[in-house]
Design an enzyme around this catalytic site. Sequence first.
Site, mmCIF file in Angstrom:
data_model
loop_
_atom_site.group_PDB
_atom_site.id
_atom_site.type_symbol
_atom_site.label_atom_id
_atom_site.label_comp_id
_atom_site.label_asym_id
_atom_site.label_seq_id
_atom_site.Cartn_x
_atom_site.Cartn_y
_atom_site.Cartn_z
ATOM 1 N N SER A 254 0.824 -1.203 0.000
ATOM 2 C CA SER A 254 0.000 0.000 0.000
ATOM 3 C C SER A 254 0.864 1.261 0.000
ATOM 4 O O SER A 254 1.721 1.406 -0.861
ATOM 5 C CB SER A 254 -0.946 -0.057 1.198
ATOM 6 N N LYS A 258 4.102 2.042 -2.463
ATOM 7 C CA LYS A 258 4.509 3.252 -3.189
ATOM 8 C C LYS A 258 5.968 3.531 -2.811
ATOM 9 O O LYS A 258 6.809 3.897 -3.634
ATOM 10 C CB LYS A 258 3.636 4.453 -2.795
ATOM 11 N N TRP A 345 -10.152 0.291 -4.888
ATOM 12 C CA TRP A 345 -9.601 1.623 -4.570
ATOM 13 C C TRP A 345 -8.198 1.785 -5.158
ATOM 14 O O TRP A 345 -7.803 2.876 -5.552
ATOM 15 C CB TRP A 345 -9.594 1.771 -3.044
ATOM 16 N N HIS A 395 -7.559 -5.765 0.333
ATOM 17 C CA HIS A 395 -6.328 -4.981 0.479
ATOM 18 C C HIS A 395 -5.559 -5.498 1.697
ATOM 19 O O HIS A 395 -5.928 -5.215 2.831
ATOM 20 C CB HIS A 395 -6.753 -3.525 0.679
HETATM 21 C C1 GTR Z 1 -5.326 4.620 2.000
HETATM 22 C C2 GTR Z 1 -4.802 5.376 0.808
HETATM 23 C C3 GTR Z 1 -4.122 4.434 -0.123
HETATM 24 C C4 GTR Z 1 -3.205 3.473 0.579
HETATM 25 C C5 GTR Z 1 -3.731 2.995 1.907
HETATM 26 C C6 GTR Z 1 -2.725 2.274 2.784
HETATM 27 O O1 GTR Z 1 -6.030 5.386 2.880
HETATM 28 O O2 GTR Z 1 -5.888 6.015 0.191
HETATM 29 O O3 GTR Z 1 -3.449 5.163 -1.103
HETATM 30 O O4 GTR Z 1 -1.959 4.045 0.743
HETATM 31 O O5 GTR Z 1 -4.236 4.036 2.660
HETATM 32 O O6 GTR Z 1 -1.565 2.637 2.866
HETATM 33 O O7 GTR Z 1 -3.157 1.311 3.448
#
Ligand code: GTR
Length: 414
Positions: A254, A258, A345, A395
């Site tokens: 996540s 990045k 998402w 996720h």
């Molecule tokens: C969310 C964000 C994502 C992702 C995620 C995470 O809120 O919108 O881009 O980075 O967090 O890191 O779990």
Amino acid sequence: AMISPASAQPEGYNYDESKVPDYELPEVLKTEAGKTVETAEQWTNQRRPEVLRLFEQHVFGRVPEKLTTIRTRVRSRNDDAVGGKAIRREITVFFTADDDGPSMDILLYTPKSATKAVPCFLGYNFHGNHSIDPDPAIHITESWVRNDKDRGNIDHKATEASRGKSSSRWPVEMIVSRGYGLATIYYGDVDPDTDDGFKNGIHAVTEADRGDAERAGDAGGSISAWSLGLSHALDVLTQDSLVDGDRVAVFGHSRLGKTSLWAGATDPRFAMVISNDSGCGGAALARRRFGETVKRINTSFPHWFCKNHRQYNDNEDAMPVDHHMLMALMAPRPVYVASAQEDTWADPRGEMLSLYHAGPVYALFGRKGLPTAEMPDVNKPIHTDVGYHIRTGKHDVTDFDWTQYMNFADQHLK
Ligand code: GTR
């Protein structure tokens, strides 16, 4: 219970493939002067530095210079960890000469049965090193944590209650049993994940111009600070006799995916790069505007990217890059992108497509990218010189994901 915004589908965003706007990607192989790159040398010497600079200027901001004041100290060691299968160490990395100054702890497992230095996965964790395994000897992080009743995080301090709470994401025994090391760091040691004006963590050492208003448009945000931490961790692993520094795979989930991509782009010593569900700002193509968007991410997390990135809020087509060019910065090294079916998402198709569109750069090196732009079936990984899968579920990081990473690493790091 609160629904995590990462696994939900916030309203007002597009999750319908038929509504993805038409878009044209910047040409990865066309230099700013308009020349077409035809050889690996031209890529390495001309175009790659341009693309890297574009990401520094328009997306993540610069990664601060390496610190020259780094010191390490072994904080704990157990030669009989993980049921006798691993050596477990905690190595404190001090960012300055001051023991009470900012520092990070590397939690490092290496297989006890190894007869030579091992390839190793390196990745940040979200909740403290003590959260990845219930082992009571692991120090509870002293760094800032997000308040969280379920984890017993109160007044931004972690407690015993959070021990082992993230262990499903970190199959330590499986990793060491397959002959790999695992190094993990709490990302909040390096920069607390809150919009606090870049005053703490490693920023307390690297920043001259503190505060959002005074910062340059291309001053690195938190993702750049976290990347710097990973480069310093790689230095430490490189000096360790039990780890082979030439075979370190940088991994992240996540926002930390990045980060692993940006660390892999900015530090070519990483031998492999893994993006687990990194989504917007990571593997996903920004121009698709599927799920999370540039505007949304810059609004929710103003400290992650550089200020210049905000110019592309509702204005993705004006970006001089898209994220296929971030994937291309890994070439010719093996890169792995993973998605999850319910993680709309993060735009699974956009994550796959950016890897696909980096293919021409891999081809310059005689390497194979993804064979087609079609989504593969779920739970059917594609492994060429790059790797991709979309698995069932949400996720998260699962044993399925780790199994694929190790299968892929067996091909490329062993
Ligand atoms: C969310 C964000 C994502 C992702 C995620 C995470 O809120 O919108 O881009 O980075 O967090 O890191 O779990």
